[in-house]
Design a protein around this motif. Sequence first.
Motif, short mmCIF file in Angstrom:
data_model
loop_
_atom_site.label_atom_id
_atom_site.label_comp_id
_atom_site.label_asym_id
_atom_site.label_seq_id
_atom_site.Cartn_x
_atom_site.Cartn_y
_atom_site.Cartn_z
N VAL A 134 0.84 -1.20 0.00
CA VAL A 134 0.00 0.00 0.00
C VAL A 134 0.88 1.25 0.00
N LYS A 136 1.43 3.43 -2.22
CA LYS A 136 0.85 4.63 -2.83
C LYS A 136 -0.20 5.28 -1.93
N ALA A 137 -0.68 4.56 -0.93
CA ALA A 137 -1.70 5.10 -0.02
C ALA A 137 -1.08 5.86 1.16
N PHE A 138 0.21 5.61 1.42
CA PHE A 138 0.88 6.23 2.58
C PHE A 138 2.15 6.94 2.16
N ALA A 171 -1.10 9.57 5.52
CA ALA A 171 -1.90 9.15 4.36
C ALA A 171 -1.68 10.10 3.18
N GLU A 172 -1.55 9.53 1.99
CA GLU A 172 -1.43 10.33 0.77
C GLU A 172 -2.79 10.88 0.38
N ASP A 173 -2.82 12.10 -0.11
CA ASP A 173 -4.04 12.73 -0.63
C ASP A 173 -5.23 12.52 0.29
N ASN A 174 -5.06 12.86 1.56
CA ASN A 174 -6.10 12.64 2.56
C ASN A 174 -6.96 13.89 2.70
#
Length: 192
Positions: A134, A136-138, A171-174
């Motif tokens: 994950v 890309k999510a973090f 988190a990315e883009d949160n």
Amino acid sequence: MKKLFLGLAIAISSLTFAQEKEKSSAQPVKFGIKAGLNVSSINDDDSKAKAGFYGGFFANIPVASSFSVQPEVLYNGMGAKDKTYSSLKLNLDYISLPVMVQYNVLPELYLEAGPQFSFAISQKVKGDGGSVDVDKAFKGFDLGLGLGAGYYIEQKFGITARYVAGLTDIAEDNPGDAIRNGVFQIGIAYKF
């Protein structure tokens, strides 16, 4: 990747400074190893704490009779478990570079505080069906603030405890509330 190189440069320069300081200081610089248990979580309503491991190296650099600076290089296994499905885990593995300022309350007992710079080396969700990256999510970087204490039972062997509160959103883009790490560490330290 630039942040990882910056963090490694800070750690190497701190250890180099420690060797130079050792030559000119009345109190010698002490090098050591430490390891222990992480109990980590993220500030998400759907998660709960999970156990992990930390371990690495440190240099204790005296700067005054009761104060010292302790840069460290640690592997940090962090993350959280899902509240509903306890077999579902978020594993966030970091190389962490804490730089703690320590105050000796007694010769054996110290209190400490300082920043921790963490660089992700692995970010996975694991469950019964295997694991999924994950990355890309973090985010790959986490900044935290550590507060702790330690007690040296003998001159070289001690027990340590520290809480590191995350200051940055991992988190990315949160678009919602910030997701932050939090970790309680308890372990042992040995000075050479």
